[in-house]
Design an enzyme around this catalytic site. Sequence first.
Site, short mmCIF file in Angstrom:
data_model
loop_
_atom_site.label_atom_id
_atom_site.label_comp_id
_atom_site.label_asym_id
_atom_site.label_seq_id
_atom_site.Cartn_x
_atom_site.Cartn_y
_atom_site.Cartn_z
N LYS A 81 0.82 -1.21 0.00
CA LYS A 81 0.00 0.00 0.00
C LYS A 81 0.85 1.26 0.00
O LYS A 81 1.86 1.35 0.71
CB LYS A 81 -0.91 0.03 1.24
CG LYS A 81 -1.98 -1.06 1.26
CD LYS A 81 -2.86 -0.93 2.49
CE LYS A 81 -3.83 -2.09 2.63
NZ LYS A 81 -4.86 -2.08 1.59
N GLY A 153 -11.09 -2.65 8.55
CA GLY A 153 -10.75 -2.84 9.95
C GLY A 153 -11.94 -2.93 10.88
O GLY A 153 -11.77 -2.89 12.10
N ARG A 165 -23.07 -3.29 -4.65
CA ARG A 165 -24.41 -3.16 -5.23
C ARG A 165 -24.55 -1.85 -6.01
O ARG A 165 -25.16 -1.81 -7.08
CB ARG A 165 -25.47 -3.23 -4.13
CG ARG A 165 -25.75 -4.65 -3.62
CD ARG A 165 -27.03 -4.67 -2.80
NE ARG A 165 -27.35 -5.98 -2.26
CZ ARG A 165 -27.97 -6.95 -2.93
NH1 ARG A 165 -28.32 -6.75 -4.21
NH2 ARG A 165 -28.24 -8.10 -2.35
N GLY A 214 -14.17 -5.21 5.40
CA GLY A 214 -15.16 -5.79 6.30
C GLY A 214 -15.40 -7.28 6.15
O GLY A 214 -16.24 -7.84 6.85
N GLY A 235 -8.53 -8.18 4.94
CA GLY A 235 -7.53 -7.41 5.66
C GLY A 235 -7.30 -7.95 7.04
O GLY A 235 -6.46 -8.81 7.28
N SER A 236 -8.12 -7.48 7.99
CA SER A 236 -7.94 -7.87 9.39
C SER A 236 -8.60 -9.20 9.71
O SER A 236 -8.29 -9.82 10.73
CB SER A 236 -8.53 -6.78 10.30
OG SER A 236 -8.13 -5.50 9.87
#
Length: 294
Positions: A81, A153, A165, A214, A235-236
């Site tokens: 990143k 996160g 969507r 998410g 990610g997390s």
Amino acid sequence: MAQTGTDRVKRGMAEMQKGGVIMDVVNAEQAKIAEEAGAVAVMALERVPADIRAAGGVARMADPTIVEEVMNAVSIPVMAKARIGHIVEARVLEALGVDYIDESEVLTPADEEFHLNKNEFTVPFVCGCRDLGEATRRIAEGASMLRTKGEPGTGNIVEAVRHMRKVNAQVRKVVGMSDDELMTEAKNLGAPYELLKEIKAEGRLPVVNFAAGGVATPADAALMMQLGADGVFVGSGIFKSDNPAKFAKAIVEATTHFTDYKLIAELSKELGTAMKGIEISNLLPEQRMQERGW
């Protein structure tokens, strides 16, 4: 002058990741777990988004040592990143030889007015988007791959669902428009007219669009694939869970077999606790990473 890669080559590299899972990792050990679980690529960074969110302050590009350790540990592509608009961070990552750069709202933006001119780089870029306007602006700047912004996160899939969507609905709307309507829509979206013409002709975005922000469970990953994602960033969700190796494998399997509900049920059994989630409405405006960029 820096050498630049062609759009066809850059987008082709992204197409090769289609249907797969890309996982955030902070060291070589995590990168190996991700590779063994079947990840198609890893994202090397100093802290996963949940830790960046918890720590606050300014989040920057990872130490090049971390990036190199991850690159040396695995044979799959390695992404990293850079801050939005930070030309030098992006050039440093390109010089290190990463396979992809994420111009990411997870890090603190370096420029609140300009995104990177990604057309000037040889290395391909992935960027986040919440709607077709953001998607087409990033493509016009040279992004070869898109992802939903979601709300990184948080372990809360609701924003990624909203963004996927919305983009898909706007693409369908564009496909049904006349050329006259297309010009007005380009103005309304702040989107390049020629790109909207291409989307209308092809019936889809010209680059892949992954889900991100998410994803915390195998069911989350399968949901995003059902909504039309070309793949999934986690990610997390993996390394903040109780059993990262098992979670990683389960999310990869669920992404591949996203309509096999019996399999997803089996994958979801005895995984341990998923990462602790955050309700989006509890976030202060300055804590909403998806608002970064334009």
